[in-house]
Design a protein around this motif. Structure first.
Motif, PDB file in Angstrom:
ATOM      1  N   GLY A 180       0.820  -1.207   0.000  1.00 35.21           N
ATOM      2  CA  GLY A 180       0.000   0.000   0.000  1.00 35.21           C
ATOM      3  C   GLY A 180       0.856   1.259   0.000  1.00 35.21           C
ATOM      4  O   GLY A 180       0.582   2.215  -0.743  1.00 35.21           O
ATOM      5  N   ARG A 185      -6.743  -7.557   0.417  1.00 33.12           N
ATOM      6  CA  ARG A 185      -6.083  -6.290   0.096  1.00 33.12           C
ATOM      7  C   ARG A 185      -5.078  -6.480  -1.028  1.00 33.12           C
ATOM      8  O   ARG A 185      -4.935  -5.611  -1.892  1.00 33.12           O
ATOM      9  N   MET A 213      -5.230  -4.463  -4.556  1.00 37.45           N
ATOM     10  CA  MET A 213      -4.126  -3.635  -5.053  1.00 37.45           C
ATOM     11  C   MET A 213      -3.681  -4.096  -6.436  1.00 37.45           C
ATOM     12  O   MET A 213      -3.409  -3.271  -7.314  1.00 37.45           O
TER      13      MET A 213
END
Length: 189
Positions: free
Chosen positions: A70, A119, A123
């Motif tokens: 991230g 996640r 992404m």
């Protein structure tokens, strides 16, 4: 009664450190108890089994990887984002080989749903939107990227490229260039 100072988070982190030192497959509740100089029974107020410990380590590793990814992806797009994501996986594997192995651990559906694995997929899909891929090609590309990143890292860490030229850094750069070109020119079915 739980031993003072021992928490699930502390045990998972110590297990992750142990995995980096001795290998993920060698991590057991017994080995962790030795690390804390406690009896194995002391840990069973926090853990159900070695499998439970490995699941916790895997979830920790996935969370760490997702956090790093991230940060690396913030403000990036296209090839720059692809390269950043690939480098996060490669660097993490080099820095934390046991944790990287843990991130590959097969989680049961309940643990998988609670992990940061979603996640990672989000992404990767965000990067692929920059290449104008739609379903099902996006899913195919997610699988391709995961396979290439993991395959290259695994071969490199296993010494598979150590006895040949060119340099692995050069190869890594060329692999990422080739992936970018492929994603920009995704073949029609």
């Amino acid at each position: 009664m739980a031993r003072a100072g021992l928490t699930m988070d502390r045990l998972a982190r110590a297990g992750a450190e142990l995995a980096d030192e001795v290998g993920f497959e060698q991590v057991t509740v017994s080995a962790l108890a030795r690390r804390f100089d406690v009896k194995v029974a002391s840990l069973y107020s926090h853990l159900k089994s070695s499998h439970d410990l490995k699941t916790k380590i895997a979830m920790l590793a996935l969370e760490e990887l997702a956090d790093r990814a991230g940060e690396a992806l913030a403000g990036r797009a296209g090839k720059d984002a692809l390269t950043a994501l690939a480098n996060v996986y490669r660097d993490y594997a080099r820095q934390h080989p046991g944790r990287y192995a843990a991130a590959q651990f097969r989680l049961d559906p309940k643990s998988a749903a609670a992990s940061a694995g979603g996640r990672h997929a989000q992404m990767t899909r965000a990067i692929l939107r920059g290449y104008d891929l739609t379903e099902p090609d996006q899913t195919h590309a997610v699988r391709l990227l995961g396979s290439v990143f993991h395959g290259y890292v695994s071969l490199e860490m296993g010494g598979g490229f150590s006895h040949s030229a060119p340099d692995t850094e050069e190869t890594w750069t060329r692999v990422l260039d080739a992936l970018d070109a492929l994603l920009r020119n995704w073949p029609a079915p």
